[in-house]
Structures are given as C-alpha cells and as structure tokens.
Design an enzyme around this catalytic site. Structure first.
Site, short mmCIF file in Angstrom:
data_model
loop_
_atom_site.label_atom_id
_atom_site.label_comp_id
_atom_site.label_asym_id
_atom_site.label_seq_id
_atom_site.Cartn_x
_atom_site.Cartn_y
_atom_site.Cartn_z
CG ASP A 1 58.67 63.00 70.61
OD1 ASP A 1 58.45 64.16 70.22
OD2 ASP A 1 57.78 62.15 70.72
CD GLU B 1 55.59 59.06 73.62
OE1 GLU B 1 54.61 58.67 74.25
OE2 GLU B 1 55.73 58.92 72.40
CG ASN B 2 59.51 57.82 72.30
OD1 ASN B 2 59.12 58.77 71.62
ND2 ASN B 2 58.78 56.72 72.43
CG ASN C 1 51.66 56.75 71.70
OD1 ASN C 1 52.22 57.82 71.49
ND2 ASN C 1 51.96 55.66 71.03
CG HIS C 2 55.58 54.92 72.97
ND1 HIS C 2 55.40 53.55 72.82
CD2 HIS C 2 55.66 55.43 71.71
CE1 HIS C 2 55.38 53.25 71.55
NE2 HIS C 2 55.53 54.37 70.84
CG HIS D 1 52.55 62.50 71.74
ND1 HIS D 1 53.90 62.78 71.69
CD2 HIS D 1 52.44 61.16 71.57
CE1 HIS D 1 54.58 61.66 71.52
NE2 HIS D 1 53.71 60.66 71.42
CG HIS E 1 60.14 60.44 66.78
ND1 HIS E 1 60.83 59.35 67.27
CD2 HIS E 1 59.21 60.74 67.72
CE1 HIS E 1 60.35 59.01 68.45
NE2 HIS E 1 59.36 59.84 68.74
#
Length: 263
Positions: free
Chosen positions: A8, A39-40, A67-68, A151, A178
C-alpha cells in the site's frame, strides 16, 4: 519471470519512496512486471487520476486497491476507463470498474491479476473465495501466471485464501494492514504467499499516519482528523520469481527498502 508486488502506497512519502527506489529495484532484480496497491496514495485516503498517472510513470504496470478506492469520487469514472486500475472483484454488480485483468510484460508474456477484499472486520461483500474460483478459471484460459492482491484485515482470512488458492495461482499477497509480516514462503502447491506485503510510506508513523494523531485517537476515542506522516519513507513489497510455463513460484523475497539506502 520476476514480479514485484508493492505494498500500500501511503500519501506523498509513499510516492516519493516509489519514485526513488522502484527503478533501482527493477534494474537490480531484472523485474518483468510491477503491481502496486494505490488505494492510499492520495493523502492517505483514495486515489486521484493525476496521482495514478504518476504511479504508472514511476514504473507500475497495474494498480490494485481496496476499500479506500471509493474515497475520491473522481476515481469512479477512471475505474471504468483505465484497465490498469483494479478494485476488489467481490463488490456487488453495479460497482464501477473491474476486479481482474490480463496484461503483458514488455516481452509479451501474459500476466493475470486479481484484486479481492476480505469480509472479516470489513464490509459485507460477496465471498472472496468463490469470486476467486470464477476468476482463476477464467484467467487460466489465457495464462498460467496469476497474481492475487487480497485486501483484508484478518490474518486468518488471508492465510486461508492463500491455502485455498495454493497451486492454482502464482502469488497471493495480503494488503490493507500496512505492517509487513515475516511469513513469506512458497506454499506446497507452488504459490508464493505473504500475509501482508507491508506499506510504502513513512515508518515514523502509526501505519502511515502521524503518531501524535493516532495516539490521541486511542487515548480519547474522539474524532481525529488523520494526516499522513512524512519521515523515514520505505518501500515494502514482495519479489516473486515464477516459472511462466507452469505458473508456479520458484523464489520469493520480502522487500523493505528505506529511501536513505537508495541515495
């Protein structure tokens, strides 16, 4: 064939680590294909079109997410337009984008990529195990090299999916938590596995977020506006060597490369 999976990417520090370190890793290890979870990448929450383009320019072939991915609304249309950006395949019908794809290395070798999201301590989505069954069957008609980004929050769910897909895919790499785990290995059926590939972002942080803000949240249980930490960027991921004929992994190496070492 050598595949580099990057954990990530969190905010600007993660993007800095990627831009500074990725090219050198690709050269040193003769990497053929790069997958990264993005995604982050936009200030720690979501992904913008401009940042996605930057990540591709840095050398990423395919971006996965989780999800983000829904945190930046501009990504919705981009998910439909950009085949090199995936969202978890087990979202219900009607969600923007796609959860898998077939891509090619610079040498023309085909690589299948699947993105899935867990359900334990997360949203009530379609079953990732059954979604994987269908997608693996479809992709294996075109290539034996299949990579899975799972994920998910729970380590048990990640390990279970790795065992479930062992021998049917080349790699299962966990993302989302993470924190890089030290259990990288090749499972009995020939699938490379790691519970979590780790984070590409600031290590002087709580999973990429400023330490003081994270501690304040835990101490007070009050709403806190999180900000991405900046110090000590690191690139974390998994390097996998794969026999392109059988699709089985023949080597696996956990990567944790600090920005300072790349200078």
């Amino acid at each position: 064939m050598k595949i580099l999976f990057v954990g990530d990417i969190v905010g600007r520090p993660g993007r800095l680590a990627l831009s500074s370190i990725l090219g050198r890793l690709v050269d040193i290890h003769a990497v053929d294909f790069v997958v990264a979870n993005g995604e982050n990448a936009a200030a720690g929450f979501g992904l913008t079109v401009d940042i996605a383009r930057d990540l591709y320019d840095f050398g990423v072939d395919v971006l996965t997410s989780g999800n983000h991915i829904w945190d930046k609304r501009e990504a919705y249309d981009y998910l439909d337009r950009q085949e090199r950006l995936l969202r978890p395949a087990n979202y219900p019908p009607g969600a923007p984008g796609r959860g898998s794809g077939i891509y090619a290395t610079s040498a023309g070798l085909k690589v299948g990529v699947i993105n899935l999201e867990g359900r334990v301590f997360m949203s009530s989505l379609d079953c990732p195990f059954r979604a994987a069954d269908q997608l693996v069957e479809e992709l294996r008609e075109h290539t034996s090299v299949i990579l899975v980004d799972f994920h998910a929050e729970a380590t048990s769910e990640k390990v279970a999916l790795g065992c479930y897909l062992d021998g049917r895919v080349s790699m299962v790499a966990g993302t989302h938590t993470h924190v890089q785990t030290a259990d990288e290995r090749i499972l009995p059926g020939g699938t490379a596995f790691i519970t979590d590939a780790g984070m590409t972002g600031s290590r002087d942080a709580v999973i990429g977020i400023r330490k003081d803000l994270a501690v304040q949240k835990f101490l007070t249980q009050m709403p806190v506006r999180f900000e991405v930490a900046k110090k000590d960027p690191v690139l974390c991921g998994l390097l996998v060597e794969i026999d392109e004929g059988s699709g089985k992994a023949t080597g696996v190496l956990r990567i944790a490369e600090a920005l300072e070492k790349s200078r």
